[in-house]
Design a protein around this motif. Structure first.
Motif, PDB file in Angstrom:
ATOM      1  N   PRO A 123       1.438  -4.665  -7.687  1.00  0.00           N
ATOM      2  CA  PRO A 123       1.968  -5.940  -8.190  1.00  0.00           C
ATOM      3  C   PRO A 123       1.420  -6.306  -9.566  1.00  0.00           C
ATOM      4  O   PRO A 123       2.185  -6.669 -10.465  1.00  0.00           O
ATOM      5  CB  PRO A 123       1.516  -6.954  -7.131  1.00  0.00           C
ATOM      6  N   TRP A 124       0.105  -6.171  -9.724  1.00  0.00           N
ATOM      7  CA  TRP A 124      -0.469  -6.550 -11.014  1.00  0.00           C
ATOM      8  C   TRP A 124      -0.015  -5.621 -12.125  1.00  0.00           C
ATOM      9  O   TRP A 124       0.310  -6.040 -13.238  1.00  0.00           O
ATOM     10  CB  TRP A 124      -2.003  -6.598 -10.913  1.00  0.00           C
TER      11      TRP A 124
ATOM     12  N   LEU B  43      -9.189  -7.376  -4.920  1.00  0.00           N
ATOM     13  CA  LEU B  43      -8.308  -6.559  -4.068  1.00  0.00           C
ATOM     14  C   LEU B  43      -7.397  -5.632  -4.890  1.00  0.00           C
ATOM     15  O   LEU B  43      -6.775  -4.727  -4.356  1.00  0.00           O
ATOM     16  CB  LEU B  43      -7.426  -7.485  -3.228  1.00  0.00           C
ATOM     17  N   ARG B  44      -7.340  -5.901  -6.193  1.00  0.00           N
ATOM     18  CA  ARG B  44      -6.386  -5.132  -7.017  1.00  0.00           C
ATOM     19  C   ARG B  44      -6.582  -3.617  -6.975  1.00  0.00           C
ATOM     20  O   ARG B  44      -5.588  -2.886  -6.965  1.00  0.00           O
ATOM     21  CB  ARG B  44      -6.426  -5.629  -8.461  1.00  0.00           C
ATOM     22  N   PRO B  45      -7.819  -3.118  -6.971  1.00  0.00           N
ATOM     23  CA  PRO B  45      -7.954  -1.647  -6.896  1.00  0.00           C
ATOM     24  C   PRO B  45      -7.289  -1.087  -5.641  1.00  0.00           C
ATOM     25  O   PRO B  45      -6.831   0.057  -5.639  1.00  0.00           O
ATOM     26  CB  PRO B  45      -9.469  -1.438  -6.845  1.00  0.00           C
TER      27      PRO B  45
END
Ligand code: HEM
Length: 540
Positions: A283-284, A276-278
């Motif tokens: 946050p990351w 889900l990061r992309p």
């Protein structure tokens, strides 16, 4: 300010509600002798009352098995989501512990999405869980910390490491800083920092409207704690207490601030799956950015010291020194492991100490009679201006009691975590291996049965009445317990004891017209929910 927020995030955010109404007077923790047994209503079973061993035959002859987690009471997922996300429960984790303990009892289960957490708010159950732990206990899933380190080619430190890697580093650091006598040698360095802090207080007083009030004492104690712990970790001064703070130190404080301000964001960094990061990159990205800042700062200071040591060695001079020098010379840790541990210890050692000092001063200001008793003991046993060392601390038991009582009322880490490493039976429930436990220290600190009149500030409750008297109490274990307890406990105690003695020698701490009642709030750590302003009145 920020620091240990991330450790605390792991420890506390998973601490949700605690459980079951009344009931569990004392509960056994043991390895289950057989799998799940028949379910009986809570409170009716032998082991609920602490009078049976799991699997042991009951009076009637039939062996009784522990209940399954499915039978454990606790708040529902939706209620939890509303409590935490809608009603900002993250800032009230300590209160929610108490509320859920009342609603569900002393052991209860909460769901956060797919993850369930078993909360324990009973002194004896906490003691038994911690006493049953193996050689390398796990606090929580440190996946996101470990991933960052892997990504940047960094090592884990004590907080983020697990298993063999943790054991190795813990063994090395334990020999250097775990016992009071190991850290006693730092009294001189800490006293120099205290001298600077006291000078700073005089400057701040002289700038105050009434000539006495220091506003937002935590700002001052943050600088003290950072300078104090850095003096030990880096064997050098940072200049936090100077009027003009050096730029790298300012940058570091900003990196800590970033970590702190994005407390929730960084929580999500671990929670958001990688795929889900992309789509939700922030946050990351922020999580990595603040770690980059923290590592960079530590590396600069560690490298400075190492260069200095190398110069001496190149000139054929003998080298001796403190923690960093010993770590470097002994070569028991790699350079990356040294960077990681120093970074994580600095992170863990600043806010924890400064919040505790702020609360101690706050309590002393509101309780002049207690302050007077402590001061009298200091004057009687040490004198009005004797600069104390570690050897003097046992002569003033009330100062130690003051710290313990402060941490009971305001445990910096209101909850702690453990991941069970084998199946356990706790409170009559079978808790499978790999379950996240939340130990609700705030709730046990305020339980009547652990501390009579728990809301009252009474340091004397910690005084031993005789040499055989034991005042240890699993209801309040602010530094944790056992092989994975706080490695910096003795450093923190030294910094706090020596400072409290000298503050009281120099000043009477009083409320001022600006002093307000300050509630506690959880922001990773349990911290003052507003600024604390007090008067430092010169002693005659
Ligand atoms: C008042 C001050 C402090 C409090 C209340 C405090 C409390 C704690 C607690 C509750 C834990 C978890 C223990 C457990 O899981 O059983 C912990 C871990 C830790 N603390 Fe502290 N701490 C303080 C100051 C410090 C300082 C000054 C340092 C470093 C110099 C430090 C370094 C650490 C580290 C590295 C860990 C992780 C240990 C491990 O996992 O092996 N702490 N602390």
């Amino acid at each position: 300010m920020a620091a240990m927020a991330l450790l605390a995030r792991i420890l506390n955010a998973r601490v949700s509600p605690a459980a079951g109404r009344g009931g569990f007077l004392s509960a056994g923790v043991s390895r289950p002798s057989r799998p799940e047994g028949a379910r009986l209503p809570a409170g009716t079973r032998a082991e609920d009352k602490g009078v049976g061993r799991p699997g042991a035959p009951r009076a009637g002859g039939r062996a009784e098995g522990p209940r399954s987690l499915a039978a454990m009471p606790g708040p529902r997922t939706l209620a939890n989501l509303v409590e935490f996300f809608w009603k900002d429960g993250f800032s009230r984790i300590h209160e929610i512990q108490q509320k859920h303990t009342q609603e569900y009892g002393k052991i209860f289960k909460s769901h956060f999405g797919l993850q369930s957490v078993v909360s324990i708010a009973d002194r004896d159950m906490v003691a038994q869980v911690l006493r049953a732990e193996g050689a390398a206990p796990q606090r929580a899933d440190m996946g996101s910390w470990q991933e960052y380190r892997h990504l940047r080619g960094r090592s884990t430190g004590l907080i983020s490491a697990e298993g063999e890697q943790w054991l190795k580093m813990r063994r090395v650091l334990r020999q250097r800083i775990l016992k009071p006598r190991d850290v006693a040698i730092f009294s001189g360095e800490i006293n120099q920092v205290i001298a600077d802090l006291i000078k700073r207080i005089y400057i701040l007083k002289s700038q105050a409207e009434d000539g006495e009030t220091v506003t937002n004492v935590n700002d001052l104690f943050f600088k003290y704690s950072m300078e104090g712990v850095a003096t030990i970790l880096y064997e050098s001064r940072l200049g936090c207490l100077e009027t003009s703070v050096p730029q790298p130190t300012v940058d570091y404080i900003e990196a800590l601030g970033l970590m702190f301000s994005m407390f929730k964001t960084s929580m999500y960094a671990g929670a958001i799956p990688r795929w889900l990061r992309p789509f939700i990159p922030k946050p990351w990205r922020e999580f990595c950015r603040s770690w980059d800042g923290l590592f960079k700062f530590s590396q600069i200071h560690v490298d400075n010291k190492l260069r200095d040591i190398q110069c001496h060695m190149d000139r054929g001079e003998s080298v001796s020194g403190g923690l960093l020098t010993c770590l470097f010379l002994s070569q028991e840790l790699t350079l990356e492991e040294i960077y990681a541990n120093i970074t994580e210890m600095l992170l863990a050692g600043v806010d924890t100490t400064s919040f505790t000092l702020s609360w101690a001063v706050y309590l002393l200001a509101w309780h002049p009679e207690v302050q007077q008793t402590v001061y009298r003991e200091i004057v009687k046993n040490l004198g009005e201006r004797h600069v104390p060392t570690a050897a003097d601390v046992p002569k003033v038991p009330l100062v130690r009691a003051l710290l313990k009582e402060t941490l009971r009322l305001f445990p910096v880490l209101p909850g702690n975590g453990r991941v069970t490493q084998e199946d356990l039976v706790v409170g009559g429930y079978l808790i499978p291996k790999g379950t996240q436990l939340a130990l609700c220290h705030y709730a046990t600190s305020y339980a009547d049965e652990n501390f009579p009149r728990p809301r009252e500030f009474r340091p004397e409750r910690w005084l031993r009445k005789g040499s055989l008297d034991r005042v240890d109490n699993f209801g309040s274990i602010p530094f944790g317990y056992g092989v994975r307890s706080c490695i910096g406990q003795r450093i923190a105690e030294l910094e706090i004891h020596l400072l409290l003695i000298q503050l009281l020698q120099h000043f009477e701490i009083k409320t001022s017209s600006w002093t307000k009642a300050v509630p506690a709030k959880t922001h990773g750590l349990l911290m003052p929910g507003g600024p604390i302003h007090v008067r430092f009145v010169n002693r005659k």
